[in-house]
Design an enzyme around this catalytic site. Structure first.
Site, short mmCIF file in Angstrom:
data_model
loop_
_atom_site.label_atom_id
_atom_site.label_comp_id
_atom_site.label_asym_id
_atom_site.label_seq_id
_atom_site.Cartn_x
_atom_site.Cartn_y
_atom_site.Cartn_z
N GLN A 196 0.79 -1.21 0.00
CA GLN A 196 0.00 0.00 0.00
C GLN A 196 0.83 1.26 0.00
O GLN A 196 0.79 2.07 0.91
CB GLN A 196 -0.98 -0.05 1.16
CG GLN A 196 -1.90 -1.23 0.94
CD GLN A 196 -2.86 -1.44 2.05
OE1 GLN A 196 -2.56 -1.16 3.19
NE2 GLN A 196 -4.02 -1.92 1.74
N ASN A 212 2.28 4.66 8.07
CA ASN A 212 1.46 3.52 7.69
C ASN A 212 1.51 3.24 6.21
O ASN A 212 1.87 4.07 5.40
CB ASN A 212 0.02 3.72 8.15
CG ASN A 212 -0.64 4.86 7.44
OD1 ASN A 212 -0.58 4.92 6.23
ND2 ASN A 212 -1.25 5.76 8.17
N CYS A 213 1.14 2.05 5.90
CA CYS A 213 1.11 1.60 4.52
C CYS A 213 -0.31 1.21 4.15
O CYS A 213 -0.54 0.15 3.59
CB CYS A 213 2.06 0.44 4.33
SG CYS A 213 3.76 0.85 4.72
N VAL A 214 -1.30 2.03 4.51
CA VAL A 214 -2.63 1.78 3.97
C VAL A 214 -2.66 2.35 2.56
O VAL A 214 -1.74 3.04 2.14
CB VAL A 214 -3.77 2.42 4.80
CG1 VAL A 214 -3.86 1.77 6.15
CG2 VAL A 214 -3.65 3.91 4.89
#
Lengths: 420, 355
Positions: free
Chosen positions: A101, A233-235
């Site tokens: 993501q 984050n890796c959303v």
């Protein structure tokens, strides 16, 4: 307590050995910056530093974060003191994919219209980490490098005369106290600021702590401007709030703008979207209680991510409704490629004032670009990319989901969605 | 003034001036130029020339809608072949108002023209026209009154929307007066999301009417099946939305908004391993799932249960997809298909794992 922003307007960015700002030109010394970053973190095996300018046929892939150079000149406490701010420029970290993501930034073409970062010159750090560095260490190393690079660039300008000196005032009225309200008769509005905090590459940092701990809390809105909320984050790229988005939180800016004239900005409650149901319930209840303590008449709720965070949003809206606090909220949609599916994973009747910032499943065709930062084939593994996304001629078809900030749920952009 | 848009207009026998109910069985016929409401089209739109009119009986279309629509497409193609100047930019049908058979006819014609000729179409119906149950999502339908009293308004709407369609402009139900198709489409608003959220809240606080940009969906509820009476006799299946696939992802299941699910054999496998399986899910950190895929698809413990006789047996095929940004509509379709397959092979119980 005041926050003063020493704003420097950046017109152009160039490379040179005299780092600093003069006459709207920001000079970055790439060698010195690289050496500085590598000297403090041995995990950073290779850093290619480049520039990407608006309108260029440039694509940056597997973007992890975007950071605006902002550095404290004076003062200690977050949200107070004096900040050196470089406007219209940002540091972008990219490189091989850590998780699925991360995102795409195009500097021209149809993709550029969907990301705010195509509108400013970018200092790009294309980073490879040493072999054997775990995904979590990889994320941490790149995050830290981006923040440090932004700091270093701001530091090189700290003595320069700012173009604009702006005081960000927030004369907080004391609800329930004997002090007069800031302006009697104005509605009191609170802002509930949801940040993702799920561990495993889905983390954010608030006031130096992982957002999994110590939230929800009620804070001075101005801490957002002071880089007190950092993305880790890796959303999906479309709706992760980058550090740049936090530093320029449009809801905080808008609520401060009308504070004292159109409404009374009661404050910010930062709450977290956790993974466990019990944690979601606890956080939502506590967040609503903090808003109620502010004696707010109304609240705006922003979101990060999608799927399970829809539940956090709905729980908070339900709680606010039950407490008699009117609310609006911002969300994006995952309505399918054709837009024919329902868009959210959860719903509640109290969610009757929703701002939609776009269907992230909608597809977009991107032309080939002459310059690329980061490994292009990795786009086929991005959330919103497909195994067949990348064609031989360099064109790509992806979902908006894969474009940085395309459906930002702080309401940073103008994209919306409607029924046709 | 030169007419810039060529249109072909489709009418039923009544509006085509060929007769009433007794002529309902009339096969499609071609007429040059406008007829009936077609004259109104030309009168209202300086830009549109109605170059030809197809008239077909309501009953003819009701009895064989697909064949009738195909005949009309063929008829239009024949006329174009004879005179290429007749090639239309737009095909208009109706207005059908609330008339059910006429609505079905207009719907079938527009659908066939869109699909087979790739030409823009517009029709007009009352929101209660039963044809909308079928054609709402695929066709551009102008909102019309219940009967012929609304003719002028409906034709004006068809003209306005038709011109926009030919120009390739987006149709917005609210401002263009069309029936919402139930499709979500992106556009750029005048203000940022943050500005809109603040204004929406202010309106709500003042007690003014607000227009939410996303009305809450109604979720379908699934009634849980009754408990399995005797697990020791039941065949168990494993199904996951956690993206566990054989290493290499043979079906190339996408990491988000998966367009498919996979079915994979468990025969001869006692457990999954980092060498045999992986997760292709893009919504969570797959480090630990890749280290030990049994954490998401618990084959190891299910084999234990099988050996211990606590389950009757394991279905030797498992099903997997990626439940990340996958639209609810797709997920429902996968669920239905997988359930049907499982029932077909006599599975009584399923362990569903999500992530």
């Amino acid at each position: 307590m005041t926050l003063t922003l020493h704003r420097h307007s950046v017109q152009t960015v160039t490379f040179g050995d005299k780092a600093g700002i003069a006459g709207g030109t920001l000079t970055v010394d790439p060698e010195a910056l690289r050496d500085h970053l590598q000297a403090r973190d041995e995990r950073l095996a290779k850093i290619r530093i480049g520039l990407a300018r608006p309108g260029e046929a440039t694509r940056i892939v597997c973007v992890k974060d975007v950071v605006q150079p902002r550095l404290k000149k004076a003062g200690e406490k977050a949200g107070t003191g004096t900040l050196c701010v470089l406007d219209d420029v940002a540091v972008v970290t990219c490189g091989p994919i850590v998780a699925f993501q991360e995102g795409i930034i195009d500097m021209s073409g149809p993709g550029a219209d969907t990301t705010p970062f195509s509108r400013m010159p970018l200092v790009v750090l294309d980073i490879d980490v040493s072999e054997g560095v775990s995904p979590h260490e990889h994320e941490a190393a790149v995050r830290s490098a981006g923040l440090e690079a932004a700091d270093a660039i701001a530091r090189s300008c700290i003595e320069a005369e700012p173009d604009v000196v702006e005081t960000v005032a927030w004369d907080k009225s004391k609800a329930g106290s004997k002090l007069p309200r800031i302006a009697p008769g104005l509605p009191r509005i609170a802002y509930v600021y949801l940040v993702l905090s799920q561990g495993l590459l889905h983390d954010n940092y608030v006031l130096g702590r992982n957002a999994r701990e110590g939230l929800p809390i009620s804070v001075d809105p101005r801490i957002a401007f002071d880089t007190a909320i950092v993305s880790g984050n890796c959303v999906s790229a479309c709706d992760k709030n980058t550090t740049y988005h936090h530093q320029n939180n449009p809801l905080v800016a808008e609520l401060l703008r009308g504070h004292g004239t159109r409404w009374d900005f009661a404050g910010v409650v930062i709450s977290n979207a956790a993974t466990r149901l019990a944690d979601k319930q606890r956080a939502a209840e506590a967040a609503v209680e903090l808003v109620a303590d502010m004696k707010a008449d109304g609240a705006i709720v922003s979101k990060e991510g999608f799927g399970n965070p829809d539940t956090d949003l709905m729980m908070i809206l339900r709680g606010l409704g039950q407490a008699g606090i009117k609310a609006s909220a911002i969300t994006d949609e995952f309505a399918g490629i054709e837009g024919d599916s329902q868009s959210l994973a959860d719903a509640t009747p109290e969610a009757d004032a929703i701002v939609s910032v776009g269907n992230a499943n909608e597809r977009i065709r991107l032309p080939a670009m002459s310059t690329t930062f980061g490994p292009l084939p990795d786009v086929t593994r991005l959330a919103g990319g497909y195994p067949h996304s990348l064609r031989d001629d360099g064109t790509m078809e992806v979902e908006l989901q894969s474009i940085m900030g395309a459906t930002n749920q702080l309401g940073f952009s103008r994209l919306s969605c409607r029924e046709v | 003034m030169a007419k810039t848009i060529r249109a072909i207009h489709c009418l039923n026998q009544f509006f085509g001036g060929l007769g009433g109910e007794e002529k309902g069985g009339l096969a499609p016929q071609w007429f040059e130029g406008p007829r009936g409401p077609g004259s109104l089209i030309q009168q209202l739109a300086a830009d549109i020339a109605v170059v030809g009119t197809v008239v077909v009986g309501d009953n003819y279309m009701a009895e064989h809608p697909d064949e009738g629509a195909a005949e009309i497409v063929a008829l239009i193609e024949t006329e174009i072949a004879k005179d290429p100047a007749l090639r239309p930019d737009l095909v208009m049908a109706g207005p059908a108002f609330a008339a059910g058979r006429y609505g079905m006819s207009c719907g079938a014609i527009c659908q066939a023209v869109l699909e087979k000729l790739g030409i823009s179409t517009v029709t007009a119906m009352h929101p209660d026209n039963p044809a909308l149950d079928i054609y709402r999502q695929t066709l551009t339908v102008v909102r019309a009154g219940a009967d012929v009293m609304g003719m002028r308004e409906a034709v004006a709407g068809m003209v306005r929307v038709g011109i926009k369609l030919v120009a390739g402009e987006a149709i917005v139900p609210e401002t263009d007066g069309t029936i919402p198709r139930g499709l979500r489409r992106n556009y750029f608003a005048d203000a940022t999301g943050a500005e809109r959220a603040v204004e929406m809240l202010m309106r709500k606080l003042r007690g003014e009417e607000i227009r939410t940009e996303y009305p809450m969906p109604v979720f379908s509820r699934v009634t849980p099946a009754p408990p399995v009476a005797d697990m020791a006799k039941a065949t168990l299946a494993l199904v996951t939305s956690g993206g566990i696939v054989p290493r290499g992802n043979p079906d190339r299941i996408e990491s988000a908004n998966a367009s498919k699910y996979g079915e994979y054999s468990l025969r001869g496998l006692d457990h999954l391993s980092a060498e045999s399986h992986q997760s292709v899910h893009g919504g969570y950190d797959t480090t630990y799932a890749n280290e030990d895929p049994n954490r998401v698809l618990p084959l190891d413990v299910v084999r234990d249960l099988e050996r211990e006789g606590r389950i009757g047996g394991l279905n030797e095929t498992y099903y997997a997809t990626v439940g990340n940004a996958t639209s609810v509509k797709r997920a429902e379709a996968y669920g239905r298909e997988i359930a049907a397959k499982l029932i077909n092979v006599g599975v009584q119980a399923v362990i569903l794992t999500s992530t």
